[in-house]
Design an enzyme around this catalytic site. Structure first.
Site, short mmCIF file in Angstrom:
data_model
loop_
_atom_site.label_atom_id
_atom_site.label_comp_id
_atom_site.label_asym_id
_atom_site.label_seq_id
_atom_site.Cartn_x
_atom_site.Cartn_y
_atom_site.Cartn_z
N SER A 54 0.82 -1.21 0.00
CA SER A 54 0.00 0.00 0.00
C SER A 54 0.86 1.26 0.00
O SER A 54 0.37 2.34 -0.27
CB SER A 54 -0.94 0.02 1.20
OG SER A 54 -0.22 0.08 2.38
N ALA A 55 2.17 1.10 0.28
CA ALA A 55 3.12 2.21 0.22
C ALA A 55 2.56 3.53 0.74
O ALA A 55 2.62 4.56 0.09
CB ALA A 55 3.63 2.38 -1.22
N CYS A 56 1.99 3.48 1.93
CA CYS A 56 1.44 4.70 2.52
C CYS A 56 2.56 5.69 2.76
O CYS A 56 3.65 5.31 3.14
CB CYS A 56 0.84 4.41 3.89
SG CYS A 56 -0.46 3.22 3.82
N THR A 57 2.26 6.93 2.53
CA THR A 57 3.24 7.92 2.95
C THR A 57 2.81 8.38 4.34
O THR A 57 1.63 8.45 4.65
CB THR A 57 3.28 9.13 2.01
OG1 THR A 57 2.02 9.76 2.11
CG2 THR A 57 3.54 8.71 0.59
N HIS A 62 -4.95 -1.31 1.61
CA HIS A 62 -4.23 -1.22 2.89
C HIS A 62 -3.82 -2.56 3.46
O HIS A 62 -2.91 -2.65 4.28
CB HIS A 62 -5.07 -0.46 3.92
CG HIS A 62 -4.95 1.02 3.81
ND1 HIS A 62 -3.76 1.68 3.96
CD2 HIS A 62 -5.87 1.98 3.53
CE1 HIS A 62 -3.95 2.97 3.79
NE2 HIS A 62 -5.22 3.18 3.51
#
Ligand code: PMP
Length: 394
Positions: free
Chosen positions: A327-330, A351
Site C-alpha cells: 500500500s506504500a502509505c506515505t 491497505h
C-alpha cells in the site's frame, strides 16, 4: 518473540550488491582515479572502463550500439530525462504525452510538472491485473502525441506489459515509446530492437549493482534535449564527471545478468509460486495482487482482508522477515498506493497488502519459513480487528 532469523524479502526497495560487482569496482575506488575526460594515461584507464561498462549494458538490452547508452544517477533521473528531454525537444511537433496510471512517481510527477508548462498528459487506465488498456491507447493517440511512456513491469504488483504490441500501436502514430524497465531489468530478457523501444530506463541497484547509477538508452535518431547542462559529458546529453566506480559496477552487474538471468529467474519464479500458493492456500481471504502468470519472477504481492499491511510488516519484522507494504502509505497522507487503487482495489483492500520481493540471497528455506509463520500472524491480527467477521474468528 525475537528470533535470530534474518530474511530479506524487500528486494524491490534495495538489493545487496553482488560481491563480484564490489571486486570489479574496488580498483576504480582505490587506484584508478583519473577523470575519463582527461587526455593522459590516468584518464585513459577510466575512459576505457567506462566504455567497457557501456558495451556490457548495451549487450544486456541488445542496443544497436554502445553509444546509445547514457549514464545517469539512477532511474529517477533517467525517467526525468526521457520525459522532459523528449517534451522540450519535440514541442514543435506536439505537446501531448500518454502514460499509464500505474507508473512510478518519477514518471507521473515529471508528467504533472509538464502539465503546468502547457503540455497535455493522458493517464491510461489499466485492468484488474494492471495491464494497460490497448484500446484506450489506440484511441488516445493523436497527431500531436510526441511520447508514450509505459513501464516494462510494475514493481508493486509485478505485472509485465505487452511492450511489443504497445510499440506497434505507438509507432503507427509516429510517437516515441519510452519504457521504464527499472523493475524488469536483470529479471526478464529485454531487447530494445525487437521490442521496438525508443528510450529505456535502466537502474543498477535493481540488478545487484551499486545505488546511485542508472542509464537511459536512446535509440539513434531520437531527438532529446539535455536536462543537465555543463561540461558536455555523455555526448552532451548528461553533463557532469561520470561516476566511474559506480558505472564499472553497473557494467559488471549487467554482465552477470546476461550470463545468469535465465537460470536465476527460473529459480525465483519457482520460489515465488511456492510462496504465493502457500499463502493463498493456508490463509482464508488472502488474494494475489497483479497478474497471475504475466508477472516478474521476484514478485509475490498478496493482500489480506480485514487487517492492515503495516501491522503485518511489524509482526514479520519481529520474526526476522523484512517485506514491504504494497500500500506504500506515505506518513503524511496515509493514502493507499495509486497502483493498487488503479487496479480497482478499495482503500481497505489496498491497505491490507504485503509485498514480498525475492532475490539472489533467498532460499527455499526462507520461503518455507514465511509460509509457516504467516497464518498465525494474520490470525492474531484479525482477532483484534473490528472488521473481521465473527464466523472467521470462531
Ligand atoms: N521506476 C520504477 C518502476 C521503480 O520501481 C523505481 C524505484 N525503484 C524507480 C523508477 C525509481 O528508482 P530510483 O529511486 O532508484 O531512482
Amino acid at each position: 518473540m525475537s528470533t535470530y532469523k534474518k530474511i530479506y524479502m524487500d528486494n524491490v526497495a534495495g538489493k545487496p550488491v553482488d560481491p563480484r560487482v564490489i571486486d570489479a569496482m574496488m580498483p576504480f575506488i582505490k587506484e584508478f582515479y583519473g577523470n575519463p575526460s582527461s587526455v593522459h594515461s590516468f584518464g585513459y584507464e577510466s575512459k576505457k572502463a567506462l566504455e567497457e561498462a557501456r558495451a556490457k549494458i548495451a549487450k544486456l538490452i541488445n542496443a544497436e550500439k554502445a553509444e546509445s547508452i547514457i549514464f545517469t544517477s539512477g532511474a529517477t533521473e533517467s525517467n526525468n530525462m526521457a520525459i522532459k528531454g523528449v517534451a522540450y525537444r519535440n514541442m514543435d511537433k506536439g505537446k501531448h504525452i500518454i502514460t499509464s496510471s500505474i507508473e512510478h512517481m518519477s514518471i507521473i510527477n515529471p508528467c504533472k510538472y509538464l502539465k503546468t508548462k502547457g503540455f497535455d498528459v493522458t493517464f491510461l487506465p489499466v485492468d484488474k491485473y494492471g495491464l494497460v488498456d490497448l484500446d484506450s491507447l489506440e484511441r488516445e493517440l493523436r497527431e500531436d502525441t510526441i511520447l508514450v511512456s509505459i513501464q516494462y513491469a510494475n514493481s508493486e504488483i509485478g505485472t509485465i506489459q505487452p511492450i511489443r504490441e504497445i510499440s506497434q500501436i505507438v509507432h503507427r502514430k509516429n510517437a516515441y515509446l519510452h519504457v521504464d524497465a527499472t523493475a524488469a531489468n536483470g529479471q526478464i530478457p529485454i531487447d530494445v530492437q525487437k521490442d521496438g523501444i525508443d528510450l529505456l530506463t535502466l537502474s543498477s541497484n535493481d540488478m545487484y549493482g551499486p545505488k546511485g547509477v542508472g542509464a537511459l538508452y536512446i535509440r539513434s535518431g531520437v531527438r532529446i534535449e539535455p536536462i543537465i547542462h555543463g561540461g558536455g559529458q555523455e555526448r552532451g546529453l548528461r553533463s557532469g564527471t561520470e561516476n566511474v566506480p559506480g558505472i564499472v559496477g553497473f557494467g559488471k552487474a549487467a554482465e552477470i545478468a546476461v550470463n545468469e538471468m535465465r537460470a536465476e529467474s527460473e529459480r525465483l519464479s519457482r520460489l515465488r509460486d511456492k510462496l504465493i500458493k502457500g499463502l493463498l492456500e493456508s490463509i482464508p481471504y488472502a488474494f494475489l495482487n497483479g497478474h497471475p502468470t504475466n508477472r516478474l519472477p521476484d514478485n509475490a504481492a498478496v493482500r489480506f482482508s480485514f487487517i492492515e499491511g503495516e501491522s503485518i510488516l511489524l509482526s514479520l519484522d519481529m520474526m526476522g522477515v523484512a517485506a514491504s507494504s504494497g500500500s506504500a502509505c506515505t506518513a503524511k497522507t496515509l493514502e493507499p498506493s495509486h497502483v493498487l487503487l488503479a487496479i480497482g482495489l478499495k482503500h481497505e483492500e489496498a491497505h491490507g497488502s504485503v509485498l514480498f520481493t525475492l532475490g539472489r540471497q533467498n532460499t527455499e528455506d526462507d520461503v518455507d519459513y514465511v509460509i509457516q509463520i504467516m497464518p498465525d500472524i494474520v490470525k492474531r491480527l484479525r482477532m483484534f480487528s473490528p472488521l473481521t467477521p465473527k464466523e472467521l474468528l470462531g
